[in-house]
Scaffold this active site. Sequence first.
Site, PDB file in Angstrom:
ATOM      1  N   ARG A  80      10.683  -1.390  -2.398  1.00  0.00           N
ATOM      2  CA  ARG A  80      10.052  -1.776  -3.654  1.00  0.00           C
ATOM      3  C   ARG A  80      10.464  -0.922  -4.856  1.00  0.00           C
ATOM      4  O   ARG A  80      10.131  -1.233  -5.984  1.00  0.00           O
ATOM      5  CB  ARG A  80       8.521  -1.760  -3.486  1.00  0.00           C
ATOM      6  CG  ARG A  80       8.038  -2.987  -2.717  1.00  0.00           C
ATOM      7  CD  ARG A  80       6.539  -3.027  -2.635  1.00  0.00           C
ATOM      8  NE  ARG A  80       6.020  -2.034  -1.714  1.00  0.00           N
ATOM      9  CZ  ARG A  80       4.813  -1.476  -1.825  1.00  0.00           C
ATOM     10  NH1 ARG A  80       4.036  -1.778  -2.843  1.00  0.00           N
ATOM     11  NH2 ARG A  80       4.405  -0.601  -0.927  1.00  0.00           N
ATOM     12  N   GLY A 132      -4.374   2.459   6.774  1.00  0.00           N
ATOM     13  CA  GLY A 132      -5.046   2.500   8.063  1.00  0.00           C
ATOM     14  C   GLY A 132      -6.496   2.949   7.837  1.00  0.00           C
ATOM     15  O   GLY A 132      -6.754   3.834   7.034  1.00  0.00           O
TER      16      GLY A 132
HETATM   17  C1  UD1 Z   1       1.016   4.881   7.234  1.00  0.00           C
HETATM   18  C2  UD1 Z   1      -0.110   4.987   8.261  1.00  0.00           C
HETATM   19  C3  UD1 Z   1      -1.401   4.487   7.641  1.00  0.00           C
HETATM   20  C4  UD1 Z   1      -1.723   5.271   6.388  1.00  0.00           C
HETATM   21  C5  UD1 Z   1      -0.548   5.232   5.444  1.00  0.00           C
HETATM   22  C6  UD1 Z   1      -0.771   6.167   4.299  1.00  0.00           C
HETATM   23  C7  UD1 Z   1       0.925   4.612  10.425  1.00  0.00           C
HETATM   24  C8  UD1 Z   1       1.177   3.643  11.515  1.00  0.00           C
HETATM   25  N1  UD1 Z   1       0.241   4.157   9.401  1.00  0.00           N
HETATM   26  O1  UD1 Z   1       1.188   3.513   6.953  1.00  0.00           O
HETATM   27  O2  UD1 Z   1      -2.475   4.625   8.566  1.00  0.00           O
HETATM   28  O3  UD1 Z   1      -2.894   4.766   5.780  1.00  0.00           O
HETATM   29  O4  UD1 Z   1       0.666   5.635   6.091  1.00  0.00           O
HETATM   30  O5  UD1 Z   1       0.231   5.997   3.342  1.00  0.00           O
HETATM   31  O6  UD1 Z   1       1.327   5.750  10.512  1.00  0.00           O
HETATM   32  N2  UD1 Z   1       8.595   6.688   8.100  1.00  0.00           N
HETATM   33  C9  UD1 Z   1       9.692   7.142   8.794  1.00  0.00           C
HETATM   34  N3  UD1 Z   1      10.192   6.373   9.800  1.00  0.00           N
HETATM   35  C10 UD1 Z   1       9.636   5.186  10.153  1.00  0.00           C
HETATM   36  C11 UD1 Z   1       8.520   4.729   9.440  1.00  0.00           C
HETATM   37  C12 UD1 Z   1       8.009   5.507   8.417  1.00  0.00           C
HETATM   38  O7  UD1 Z   1      10.206   8.220   8.503  1.00  0.00           O
HETATM   39  O8  UD1 Z   1      10.148   4.559  11.073  1.00  0.00           O
HETATM   40  C13 UD1 Z   1       8.051   7.519   7.008  1.00  0.00           C
HETATM   41  C14 UD1 Z   1       8.177   6.863   5.658  1.00  0.00           C
HETATM   42  O9  UD1 Z   1       9.376   7.225   5.030  1.00  0.00           O
HETATM   43  C15 UD1 Z   1       6.969   7.422   4.917  1.00  0.00           C
HETATM   44  C16 UD1 Z   1       5.960   7.655   6.030  1.00  0.00           C
HETATM   45  O10 UD1 Z   1       6.683   7.701   7.224  1.00  0.00           O
HETATM   46  O11 UD1 Z   1       7.246   8.654   4.299  1.00  0.00           O
HETATM   47  C17 UD1 Z   1       4.911   6.564   6.076  1.00  0.00           C
HETATM   48  O12 UD1 Z   1       5.542   5.346   6.300  1.00  0.00           O
HETATM   49  P1  UD1 Z   1       4.983   4.020   5.691  1.00  0.00           P
HETATM   50  O13 UD1 Z   1       5.840   2.891   6.115  1.00  0.00           O
HETATM   51  O14 UD1 Z   1       4.740   4.180   4.254  1.00  0.00           O
HETATM   52  O15 UD1 Z   1       3.576   3.917   6.461  1.00  0.00           O
HETATM   53  P2  UD1 Z   1       2.468   2.864   6.233  1.00  0.00           P
HETATM   54  O16 UD1 Z   1       2.801   1.647   7.010  1.00  0.00           O
HETATM   55  O17 UD1 Z   1       2.196   2.721   4.803  1.00  0.00           O
END
Ligand code: UD1
Length: 456
Positions: free
Chosen positions: A15, A137
């Site tokens: 985004r 979450g």
């Molecule tokens: C996550 C949480 C959610 C919380 C939210 C807060 C989980 C399953 N959910 O959701 O409960 O309310 O954050 O913002 O954890 N990332 C990686 N590798 C991946 C996926 C994500 O490094 O495979 C990193 C992203 O770059 C980011 C962070 O993890 O910095 C969070 O990822 P994001 O996809 O934003 O999580 P949400 O689905 O929003």
Amino acid sequence: MDVLALILAAGQGTRMRSALPKVLHRIGGVCLLEHVYRLAGAVQAGETAIVYGHGAEQTLGELGHLSATWIEQKERKGTGHAVMQAADRIRDDVKVLILYGDVPLLKQETVETLLHHASGPSLGLLTVVLDNPTGYGRIIRDDTGKVLRIVEEKDASAEERAVREVNTGILAVEGGPLKRWLKALRNDNAQGEYYLTDVVGLAVAEGYFIDTSHPAREEEVLGVNNRQQLAELERAYQSRRAADLMERGVTLRDPARFDLRGEIAALGRDVEIDVNVVLEGNISLGDNVRIGPHVCLKDAVIGNDVEILAHSVIEGAVVGAGSRIGPFARLRPDSVLAEAVHVGNFVEIKKSDIATGSKVNHLSYIGDASIGAQVNVGAGTITCNYDGVNKHRTVIEDGAFIGSDTQLVAPVRVGRNATIGAGSTITKDTPEERLTLSRAKQLSIEGWKRPEKTRK
Ligand code: UD1
Ligand code: CA
């Protein structure tokens, strides 16, 4: 117990609609990821590991110099999967602190409290109550208020979605149990991902206590997902920096129109900063420095009692005490001004030294020059420092007076107390104390008349 900060930063940031990985976008001139890295340093993490993935090359190119362990997550299958990539780096007897690379404004005190809550059979979890919890979450508690688990929005029932306490994603727990729970994560959920959040339910099942704590302000846990949020967090960050400067005794005419993208390492008393000033890099400001509106300073050392008037740009320069710069002046790198120097409007100074009390007040270019003390450089003076191939120096000794519209063709030296007549092109060194000028003699033509318009 030693702390391992694990920063999750592999996400794509679709985004943002950018060619740049999200975590390389900047707030206050510093990459989002570096803000988080600095926070890890501030809480004395013994090791910082960064899970990266999207835009790997760019990320390493920009931030590879940070002293962190870089762990690539090749396929992005969720936050739990991201932490799994680091599993063999996690010692049992370490506190693992999970941070997000796109949540830049988290405060040291908040994380210290969280870490304090993570020891023995206790998992520290940072949560926040939001008016609008959409997308986050939800924290599910029992009747006694005990946390049971986290449910992601896409997996939540209508009742669970009504919960306004949400997971910030930031948590801390000991390494041994964390690795055990990581092995038990499954991806049979609405998004087909390995959720780190499922660790909470697994911990509770083993009799762990989930010790929640909260940030002092919501902005601390806000992430950047689009340009709008980037701008909002930039403002929040800048208002913190402005508050800090006012606390340190600076008058800011309007803290909402002030930007600091670096550090003010040395700061004197009673500094005044007008609106729309941008300070970048390493800045040092002496006592009573007054900075006018729309001024940009980058890597500058400004002495006591200096006045910088509107619309001036100063980069890589030193300005001595009592000097007055601008309005509309430009000081470029390697310019060193001694005390009480005046540089006026539409004057550009580059790689030059100007000694005490000298004035360059109007419309001049001074490049690769050494100007002595008490020199007066007239309007429109140009140092011709470049012959098309090489740069050459101009030396103007103490007390010289350079008439307006003079070109000094370097290399050239103007002697002590010499006077140069207006409009001269000076190509040879000029003697001390003498008037030197090079100018066509003025003449008036007898009997000359203006041409008249011819009629057709
Ligand atoms: C996550 C949480 C959610 C919380 C939210 C807060 C989980 C399953 N959910 O959701 O409960 O309310 O954050 O913002 O954890 N990332 C990686 N590798 C991946 C996926 C994500 O490094 O495979 C990193 C992203 O770059 C980011 C962070 O993890 O910095 C969070 O990822 P994001 O996809 O934003 O999580 P949400 O689905 O929003
Ligand atoms: Ca997110």
